[in-house]
Design a protein around this motif. Structure first.
Motif, PDB file in Angstrom:
ATOM      1  N   LEU A   1       0.824  -1.212   0.000  1.00  0.00           N
ATOM      2  CA  LEU A   1       0.000   0.000   0.000  1.00  0.00           C
ATOM      3  C   LEU A   1       0.861   1.266   0.000  1.00  0.00           C
ATOM      4  N   LEU A   2       1.947   1.259   0.772  1.00  0.00           N
ATOM      5  CA  LEU A   2       2.851   2.406   0.787  1.00  0.00           C
ATOM      6  C   LEU A   2       3.500   2.607  -0.575  1.00  0.00           C
ATOM      7  N   THR A   3       3.861   1.511  -1.215  1.00  0.00           N
ATOM      8  CA  THR A   3       4.472   1.588  -2.539  1.00  0.00           C
ATOM      9  C   THR A   3       3.496   2.146  -3.563  1.00  0.00           C
ATOM     10  N   LEU A   4       2.271   1.665  -3.554  1.00  0.00           N
ATOM     11  CA  LEU A   4       1.257   2.162  -4.487  1.00  0.00           C
ATOM     12  C   LEU A   4       0.991   3.651  -4.284  1.00  0.00           C
ATOM     13  N   ALA A   5       0.936   4.056  -3.016  1.00  0.00           N
ATOM     14  CA  ALA A   5       0.639   5.461  -2.704  1.00  0.00           C
ATOM     15  C   ALA A   5       1.752   6.395  -3.145  1.00  0.00           C
ATOM     16  N   SER A   6       2.956   5.867  -3.362  1.00  0.00           N
ATOM     17  CA  SER A   6       4.093   6.714  -3.732  1.00  0.00           C
ATOM     18  C   SER A   6       4.139   7.047  -5.212  1.00  0.00           C
ATOM     19  N   SER A   7       3.286   6.416  -6.012  1.00  0.00           N
ATOM     20  CA  SER A   7       3.338   6.615  -7.452  1.00  0.00           C
ATOM     21  C   SER A   7       2.833   7.996  -7.857  1.00  0.00           C
ATOM     22  N   PRO A   8       3.414   8.585  -8.903  1.00  0.00           N
ATOM     23  CA  PRO A   8       2.913   9.874  -9.397  1.00  0.00           C
ATOM     24  C   PRO A   8       1.576   9.733 -10.114  1.00  0.00           C
ATOM     25  N   ILE A   9       1.161   8.499 -10.435  1.00  0.00           N
ATOM     26  CA  ILE A   9      -0.140   8.279 -11.046  1.00  0.00           C
ATOM     27  C   ILE A   9      -0.971   7.389 -10.131  1.00  0.00           C
ATOM     28  N   SER A  10      -2.288   7.407 -10.338  1.00  0.00           N
ATOM     29  CA  SER A  10      -3.183   6.654  -9.460  1.00  0.00           C
ATOM     30  C   SER A  10      -3.199   5.172  -9.819  1.00  0.00           C
ATOM     31  N   TRP A  11      -2.988   4.319  -8.813  1.00  0.00           N
ATOM     32  CA  TRP A  11      -3.079   2.875  -8.980  1.00  0.00           C
ATOM     33  C   TRP A  11      -4.340   2.322  -8.325  1.00  0.00           C
ATOM     34  N   THR A  12      -4.963   3.075  -7.447  1.00  0.00           N
ATOM     35  CA  THR A  12      -6.089   2.550  -6.673  1.00  0.00           C
ATOM     36  C   THR A  12      -7.349   3.402  -6.757  1.00  0.00           C
ATOM     37  N   GLY A  13      -7.308   4.540  -7.403  1.00  0.00           N
ATOM     38  CA  GLY A  13      -8.471   5.416  -7.469  1.00  0.00           C
ATOM     39  C   GLY A  13      -9.561   4.889  -8.381  1.00  0.00           C
ATOM     40  N   VAL A  14     -10.714   5.566  -8.360  1.00  0.00           N
ATOM     41  CA  VAL A  14     -11.870   5.143  -9.148  1.00  0.00           C
ATOM     42  C   VAL A  14     -11.542   5.107 -10.631  1.00  0.00           C
TER      43      VAL A  14
END
Length: 425
Positions: free
Chosen positions: A179-192
């Motif tokens: 989750l921390l890794t995904l949140a660090s991305s400049p683009i959305s990996w988990t958003g709608v």
């Protein structure tokens, strides 16, 4: 000191020659003698660090760019490198590929840094995917420092990620790291609007991926497990590994010395007997055993000479914390069926529920099967056991594909694996 060396040498020789018949009396005697030494060492190390720094901050500042390029694992071994600060230490992440391409997160195994999946990542980017890899944390929850390690100043982990020193290396820690890794991305990996992402886990990473998916299935477009841990039967574990799992039966410093000595010895070249039971070193040797099989591997396009054996050898020898981290993963990680069955069944129940709901209105239905890819010659993940066990645990929601290869196939057959994954996307 002489008594310590004599006792360790005796145990090491006995361990390597007669691992299945190791005398409990010898262990008890060593426990008494070396337990005193352990307590003595701990008395001088009462305040343990909560984060053990990686080579990123302890080694790299002292070397030149040309020296960095000569390392078995250069810092820019893969594109899009970044270091992510977190409460558990820094995470090394690599992310590249078209920002609007289908997203794939890759999770590596117990001994290899994420470069082992570098060839697969490049092959997916060639097909238009956005990929992300990261070096797993290393926990040293088990730290009762062996004498060998106390003589060294630097204590590292896997790749270039730091080590949370006061936590067990289990599914909770790894799920948090994802989750921390995904949140660090400049683009959305988990958003709608992100389109979700495909999660691919190899070996220990397969067990990690299954555990993550059981809690956060709504984030995923597909789940692909490559020779996954998580459902290894307890009957397959050797006496040596039972010692490893049984904290307190043997002093940690002695056990660490023996495991480290075996890991540093590298892959075994003699064939395993038909009734061979898994031991701790198999997790290392099976990832390397087919590296001389003639396959051309390019895991890093910036450094075509980089290979898994040299990267692992550097990690085992240069990362003084690796042995304890390896032991922690073997004890607490998502490996054994007896500890992970409920995780897999929870995932299966979710998939069954999803498959019972009509998807006729979906323009692009999600994939409600777990795709499990393995090698026919894998000595760790046994085909005849995996298929019935995974089918039962997942409620029939599994698809299997097998390659003529061993446990290491993701680093040797990455083009074939990439084609399979891309078809799911």
């Amino acid at each position: 000191m002489a008594l310590y060396n004599q006792t360790v040498d005796f145990l090491s020789e006995s361990f390597s020659k007669h691992e299945s018949q190791l005398s409990l009396l010898a262990v008890a005697g060593a426990s008494f003698t070396l337990g005193l030494l352990s307590r003595s060492l701990l008395a001088r190390n009462e305040t343990l660090q909560t984060v053990l720094a990686s080579p990123r901050s302890t080694v790299l500042p002292g070397i030149s760019e040309s020296e960095n390029r000569q390392l078995p694992l250069p810092t820019d071994v893969l594109p899009g490198a970044r270091d992510v600060a977190s409460p558990y230490g820094s995470i090394r992440v690599y992310e590249w590929g078209p920002e609007d391409g289908p997203k794939v997160l890759l999770v590596h195994g117990i001994t290899t840094p994420c470069i082992a999946l570098g060839g697969l990542a490049h092959a997916l980017v060639d097909r238009g995917c956005r990929v992300m890899l990261f070096d797993l944390y290393v926990s040293q929850y088990l730290v009762v420092l062996e004498l060998y390690l106390t003589l060294k100043n630097n204590r590292f982990g896997r790749g270039y990620s730091d080590c949370p020193a006061d936590l067990p290396q289990d599914s909770r820690l790894f799920s948090t790291q994802i989750l921390l890794t995904l949140a660090s991305s400049p683009i959305s990996w988990t958003g709608v609007e992100s389109g979700k992402f495909s999660l691919v886990g190899y070996s220990l990473g397969g067990g990690i991926a299954a555990a993550f998916a059981s809690y956060f299935p709504q984030l995923l477009s597909s789940l692909v497990l490559l020779a996954p841990a998580g459902l290894i039967r307890d009957s397959q574990i050797s006496f040596q590994s039972r010692l490893l799992y049984s904290k307190g039966l043997m002093p940690e410093n002695v056990l660490g010395y023996l495991v480290g000595r075996r890991l540093r010895a590298g892959p075994l070249t003699t064939p395993k007997p038909k009734n061979h039971k898994l031991n701790a070193a198999d997790a290392l040797t099976e990832e390397l055993s087919s590296q001389n099989a003639g396959q051309t591997q390019i895991l890093s396009r910036e450094y075509p000479h980089i290979n898994v054996p040299s990267a692992v050898a550097w990690q085992v020898n240069a990362h003084a914390g690796f042995v304890h981290a390896f032991m922690s993963s073997m004890r607490y990680g998502p490996i054994l069926q007896e500890r992970q069955w409920s995780t897999w069944t929870r995932l299966g129940e979710y998939l069954t529920a999803q498959n019972s709901v009509s998807s006729s209105t979906d323009k692009r239905p999600s994939d409600h099967k777990v795709h499990i890819l393995c090698g026919n010659n894998d000595a760790i993940i046994i085909k005849s056991e995996l298929v019935p066990d995974a089918t039962a645990a997942l409620g029939g929601n599994a698809v299997f594909k097998f390659y003529e290869a061993g446990h290491e196939f993701p680093s040797t057959k990455y083009e074939e694996v990439a084609s399979y994954i891309f078809e799911l996307l």
